[in-house]
Write an enzyme that holds these catalytic residues in place. Structure first.
Site, PDB file in Angstrom:
ATOM      1  N   GLU A  93       0.824  -1.202   0.000  1.00 22.30           N
ATOM      2  CA  GLU A  93       0.000   0.000   0.000  1.00 22.30           C
ATOM      3  C   GLU A  93       0.862   1.259   0.000  1.00 22.30           C
ATOM      4  O   GLU A  93       1.961   1.270   0.557  1.00 22.30           O
ATOM      5  CB  GLU A  93      -0.915   0.011   1.241  1.00 22.30           C
ATOM      6  CG  GLU A  93      -1.940  -1.115   1.173  1.00 22.30           C
ATOM      7  CD  GLU A  93      -2.871  -1.185   2.378  1.00 22.30           C
ATOM      8  OE1 GLU A  93      -3.970  -1.714   2.215  1.00 22.30           O
ATOM      9  OE2 GLU A  93      -2.498  -0.725   3.473  1.00 22.30           O
ATOM     10  N   CYS A 106       3.351   8.735   0.534  1.00 27.37           N
ATOM     11  CA  CYS A 106       3.867   7.914   1.629  1.00 27.37           C
ATOM     12  C   CYS A 106       4.075   6.520   1.040  1.00 27.37           C
ATOM     13  O   CYS A 106       3.106   5.870   0.640  1.00 27.37           O
ATOM     14  CB  CYS A 106       2.841   7.907   2.758  1.00 27.37           C
ATOM     15  SG  CYS A 106       3.264   6.810   4.106  1.00 27.37           S
ATOM     16  N   CYS A 113       6.488  -6.189   7.635  1.00 24.85           N
ATOM     17  CA  CYS A 113       7.610  -5.626   8.400  1.00 24.85           C
ATOM     18  C   CYS A 113       8.123  -6.704   9.339  1.00 24.85           C
ATOM     19  O   CYS A 113       7.329  -7.453   9.921  1.00 24.85           O
ATOM     20  CB  CYS A 113       7.146  -4.413   9.201  1.00 24.85           C
ATOM     21  SG  CYS A 113       8.517  -3.535   9.998  1.00 24.85           S
ATOM     22  N   CYS A 117       6.337  -3.560  16.223  1.00 25.24           N
ATOM     23  CA  CYS A 117       6.040  -2.510  17.201  1.00 25.24           C
ATOM     24  C   CYS A 117       4.590  -2.693  17.623  1.00 25.24           C
ATOM     25  O   CYS A 117       3.714  -2.949  16.780  1.00 25.24           O
ATOM     26  CB  CYS A 117       6.264  -1.137  16.587  1.00 25.24           C
ATOM     27  SG  CYS A 117       7.921  -0.986  15.897  1.00 25.24           S
ATOM     28  N   CYS A 120       1.396  -0.796  15.873  1.00 19.60           N
ATOM     29  CA  CYS A 120       1.363  -0.614  14.421  1.00 19.60           C
ATOM     30  C   CYS A 120       0.690  -1.783  13.697  1.00 19.60           C
ATOM     31  O   CYS A 120       1.013  -2.944  13.959  1.00 19.60           O
ATOM     32  CB  CYS A 120       2.799  -0.448  13.932  1.00 19.60           C
ATOM     33  SG  CYS A 120       2.950  -0.384  12.137  1.00 19.60           S
ATOM     34  N   GLY A 165       6.840  -1.275   6.342  1.00 18.44           N
ATOM     35  CA  GLY A 165       8.213  -1.759   6.375  1.00 18.44           C
ATOM     36  C   GLY A 165       9.194  -0.802   7.023  1.00 18.44           C
ATOM     37  O   GLY A 165       8.887   0.356   7.274  1.00 18.44           O
ATOM     38  N   GLU A 166      10.375  -1.320   7.304  1.00 16.97           N
ATOM     39  CA  GLU A 166      11.435  -0.527   7.921  1.00 16.97           C
ATOM     40  C   GLU A 166      12.493  -0.216   6.843  1.00 16.97           C
ATOM     41  O   GLU A 166      13.244  -1.096   6.423  1.00 16.97           O
ATOM     42  CB  GLU A 166      12.051  -1.322   9.094  1.00 16.97           C
ATOM     43  CG  GLU A 166      13.328  -0.744   9.665  1.00 16.97           C
ATOM     44  CD  GLU A 166      13.302   0.767   9.929  1.00 16.97           C
ATOM     45  OE1 GLU A 166      12.358   1.269  10.556  1.00 16.97           O
ATOM     46  OE2 GLU A 166      14.236   1.457   9.473  1.00 16.97           O
ATOM     47  N   SER A 197      11.822   7.617   7.411  1.00 18.32           N
ATOM     48  CA  SER A 197      11.455   7.410   8.815  1.00 18.32           C
ATOM     49  C   SER A 197      11.949   6.036   9.246  1.00 18.32           C
ATOM     50  O   SER A 197      11.707   5.039   8.566  1.00 18.32           O
ATOM     51  CB  SER A 197       9.932   7.489   8.957  1.00 18.32           C
ATOM     52  OG  SER A 197       9.543   7.119  10.267  1.00 18.32           O
ATOM     53  N   LEU A 221      10.418   7.702  17.720  1.00 24.88           N
ATOM     54  CA  LEU A 221      10.930   7.616  19.099  1.00 24.88           C
ATOM     55  C   LEU A 221       9.869   6.996  20.020  1.00 24.88           C
ATOM     56  O   LEU A 221      10.088   5.940  20.595  1.00 24.88           O
ATOM     57  CB  LEU A 221      11.328   9.023  19.565  1.00 24.88           C
ATOM     58  CG  LEU A 221      11.933   9.125  20.954  1.00 24.88           C
ATOM     59  CD1 LEU A 221      13.291   8.452  21.007  1.00 24.88           C
ATOM     60  CD2 LEU A 221      12.061  10.596  21.370  1.00 24.88           C
ATOM     61  N   ASN A 296      -3.526   6.292  15.874  1.00 25.01           N
ATOM     62  CA  ASN A 296      -4.627   5.837  15.026  1.00 25.01           C
ATOM     63  C   ASN A 296      -5.007   4.431  15.449  1.00 25.01           C
ATOM     64  O   ASN A 296      -4.159   3.555  15.514  1.00 25.01           O
ATOM     65  CB  ASN A 296      -4.197   5.838  13.557  1.00 25.01           C
ATOM     66  CG  ASN A 296      -3.871   7.232  13.097  1.00 25.01           C
ATOM     67  OD1 ASN A 296      -4.628   8.165  13.318  1.00 25.01           O
ATOM     68  ND2 ASN A 296      -2.701   7.400  12.499  1.00 25.01           N
ATOM     69  N   CYS A 339      -1.100   6.820   9.346  1.00 28.73           N
ATOM     70  CA  CYS A 339       0.126   6.213   9.872  1.00 28.73           C
ATOM     71  C   CYS A 339      -0.193   4.978  10.694  1.00 28.73           C
ATOM     72  O   CYS A 339      -1.043   5.031  11.584  1.00 28.73           O
ATOM     73  CB  CYS A 339       0.819   7.183  10.818  1.00 28.73           C
ATOM     74  SG  CYS A 339       1.778   8.391   9.998  1.00 28.73           S
TER      75      CYS A 339
HETATM   76  N1  SAH Z   1       9.153   1.568   9.895  1.00 33.74           N
HETATM   77  C1  SAH Z   1       9.337   2.963   9.863  1.00 33.74           C
HETATM   78  C2  SAH Z   1       8.483   3.669   8.846  1.00 33.74           C
HETATM   79  C3  SAH Z   1       7.052   3.236   8.726  1.00 33.74           C
HETATM   80  S1  SAH Z   1       5.969   3.589  10.073  1.00 33.74           S
HETATM   81  C4  SAH Z   1       9.152   3.565  11.229  1.00 33.74           C
HETATM   82  O1  SAH Z   1       8.698   2.856  12.124  1.00 33.74           O
HETATM   83  O2  SAH Z   1       9.492   4.720  11.414  1.00 33.74           O
HETATM   84  C5  SAH Z   1       5.545   5.285   9.827  1.00 33.74           C
HETATM   85  C6  SAH Z   1       5.176   6.030  11.098  1.00 33.74           C
HETATM   86  O3  SAH Z   1       3.871   5.638  11.574  1.00 33.74           O
HETATM   87  C7  SAH Z   1       6.139   5.742  12.242  1.00 33.74           C
HETATM   88  O4  SAH Z   1       6.494   6.909  12.925  1.00 33.74           O
HETATM   89  C8  SAH Z   1       5.313   4.839  13.093  1.00 33.74           C
HETATM   90  O5  SAH Z   1       5.792   4.799  14.384  1.00 33.74           O
HETATM   91  C9  SAH Z   1       3.943   5.458  12.961  1.00 33.74           C
HETATM   92  N2  SAH Z   1       2.853   4.603  13.440  1.00 33.74           N
HETATM   93  C10 SAH Z   1       2.820   3.259  13.512  1.00 33.74           C
HETATM   94  N3  SAH Z   1       1.647   2.838  14.018  1.00 33.74           N
HETATM   95  C11 SAH Z   1       0.905   3.947  14.289  1.00 33.74           C
HETATM   96  C12 SAH Z   1      -0.402   4.147  14.823  1.00 33.74           C
HETATM   97  N4  SAH Z   1      -1.196   3.144  15.142  1.00 33.74           N
HETATM   98  N5  SAH Z   1      -0.838   5.433  14.966  1.00 33.74           N
HETATM   99  C13 SAH Z   1      -0.053   6.467  14.594  1.00 33.74           C
HETATM  100  N6  SAH Z   1       1.180   6.319  14.087  1.00 33.74           N
HETATM  101  C14 SAH Z   1       1.668   5.079  13.918  1.00 33.74           C
HETATM  102 FE1  SF4 Z   2       7.414  -0.705  13.630  1.00 36.82          FE
HETATM  103 FE2  SF4 Z   2       7.603   0.898  11.481  1.00 36.82          FE
HETATM  104 FE3  SF4 Z   2       7.513  -1.800  11.192  1.00 36.82          FE
HETATM  105 FE4  SF4 Z   2       5.333  -0.479  11.976  1.00 36.82          FE
HETATM  106  S1  SF4 Z   2       6.367  -0.299  10.007  1.00 36.82           S
HETATM  107  S2  SF4 Z   2       6.155  -2.399  12.871  1.00 36.82           S
HETATM  108  S3  SF4 Z   2       6.225   1.170  13.217  1.00 36.82           S
HETATM  109  S4  SF4 Z   2       9.124  -0.605  12.208  1.00 36.82           S
END
Ligand code: SAH
Ligand code: SF4
Length: 346
Positions: A93, A106, A113, A117, A120, A165-166, A197, A221, A296, A339
């Site tokens: 996506e 985006c 991934c 986390c 997410c 993804g990361e 990011s 962070l 979200n 996000c």
């Molecule tokens: N993997 C990378 C980039 C993709 S995530 C990273 O983690 O930075 C993009 C952004 O969305 C990150 O800052 C992530 O922490 C945030 N994110 C993930 N889950 C979210 C949620 N449920 N609500 C708001 N932001 C979220």
């Molecule tokens: Fe964590 Fe970013 Fe992967 Fe979501 S996309 S699990 S925030 S590393």
């Protein structure tokens, strides 16, 4: 039959060699390269200034794995989410977020991934594979077309690697895609309008600094102590805050670019004034901009978003302590495009 190699994996030099081996003049390599990285070709047949016989030869020796737009979802706020199909049937996506003065793409860097986390939606999927540079690039071309409908043909103004993804665990392909997007032989897009990011891969951040990355860097962070951060982000166990702060300091010293901290407010977890105090400390080593993000909601994830009052108190406290901070508004929530909501649900 073994799959044919993907032509877009070739470097310019490799392409020149191929063209010579096929007995063609060298300017053909330049033409093919332009079709691939400048003119947005999606197959050899698009390359209309190349002879039919050469196109046939290319077809016999190579694949052209273009990403295909499959599903278009439109939010009531104008955000567009694309479900895009890869040549192996997998789906990723990407999102286009239009604004008065900008249109942001985006993009995803992996299918799923490998990190999980706990806030997410993408983290609930397993990592299936890395995207190639060309697959990342294709997402941008597809989202660009949608952006053009919004802003009278201007198209994308910003690109963020914040999809699935990361990015720093797919380092080479991500950097190669940026090289094509920003290069004079590609889209000539300004690196200042690109943001990668990361959830915090220290060695990747150092590598970016060493290899002359010129775009912006955002660190997810989300918590300002190791204890809390490790609870929600497993990656913090191997890349703790001390390692990350050192890597970011190095990045700043080398590039002069300020760092963005992304901080999702999670109700009752990281949104107290004590949490703010710890965050302020982390903002004192090098120039930092903080993006406070509304959580979200994601099905199956128990976190809740912080109330507006608590959010205001948190942000005001940061401001009183001279932290530069912005609240990032969520877009496209009604179509799960915000996000952390990307999860190939359709
Ligand atoms: N993997 C990378 C980039 C993709 S995530 C990273 O983690 O930075 C993009 C952004 O969305 C990150 O800052 C992530 O922490 C945030 N994110 C993930 N889950 C979210 C949620 N449920 N609500 C708001 N932001 C979220
Ligand atoms: Fe964590 Fe970013 Fe992967 Fe979501 S996309 S699990 S925030 S590393």
């Amino acid at each position: 039959m073994a799959a044919l190699p993907d032509i877009r994996q070739l470097s310019k030099e490799e392409l020149q060699k191929v063209v010579a081996e096929l007995g063609e003049p060298s300017f053909r390599a330049k033409q093919i390269y332009e079709w691939i990285w400048q003119k947005g070709a999606t197959s050899f047949d698009c390359m209309t200034n190349i002879s039919k016989s050469l196109r046939e030869k290319l077809n016999q020796h190579f694949s052209f794995y273009a990403v295909k737009e499959e599903i278009v979802q439109k939010s009531k706020d104008g955000t567009i989410k694309l479900g895009m199909k890869l040549h192996d049937g997998r789906v990723i996506e990407g999102v286009m977020i239009p604004d008065a003065d900008r249109a942001t793409a985006c993009v995803s860097s992996q299918v799923g991934c490998s990190l999980s986390c706990s806030f997410c939606a993408t983290g609930l999927l397993k990592r299936e594979r890395n995207l190639t540079a060309a697959e990342i690039y294709d997402q941008i071309l597809l989202l660009h077309r949608h952006a053009m409908n919004f802003n009278q043909g201007r198209g994308l103004t910003n690109i963020v690697y914040m999809g699935m993804g990361e990015p720093l665990l797919n380092y080479d392909n991500v950097m190669r895609s940026i090289e094509k997007i920003t290069g004079p032989e590609g889209l000539n897009f300004s690196p200042k309008r690109i943001t990668v990011s990361t959830s915090g891969i220290a060695r990747g951040i150092i590598r970016m600094a060493d290899e002359g990355y010129r775009g912006n860097l955002a660190l997810s962070l989300h918590a300002a102590t190791n204890e809390k951060r490790s609870k929600i982000m497993d990656i913090n166990r191997s890349n703790n805050l001390e390692m990350l702060m050192q890597a970011l300091d190095y990045f700043y010293q080398k590039t002069g670019n300020e760092i963005t901290f992304e901080y999702i407010l999670l109700d009752g977890f990281n949104d107290s004034l004590e949490d703010a105090e710890k965050l302020i400390k982390l903002c004192q080593s090098f120039p930092v901009f903080v993006n406070v993000i509304e959580f979200n909601s994601v099905e199956g994830i128990p976190f809740k978003k912080t109330s507006a009052e608590k959010r205001t108190a948190f942000v005001d406290y940061l401001r009183q302590n001279r932290v530069r901070v912005k609240i990032r508004r969520s877009r496209g929530k009604d179509i799960d495009a915000a996000c952390g909501q990307l999860a190939n649900k359709h």
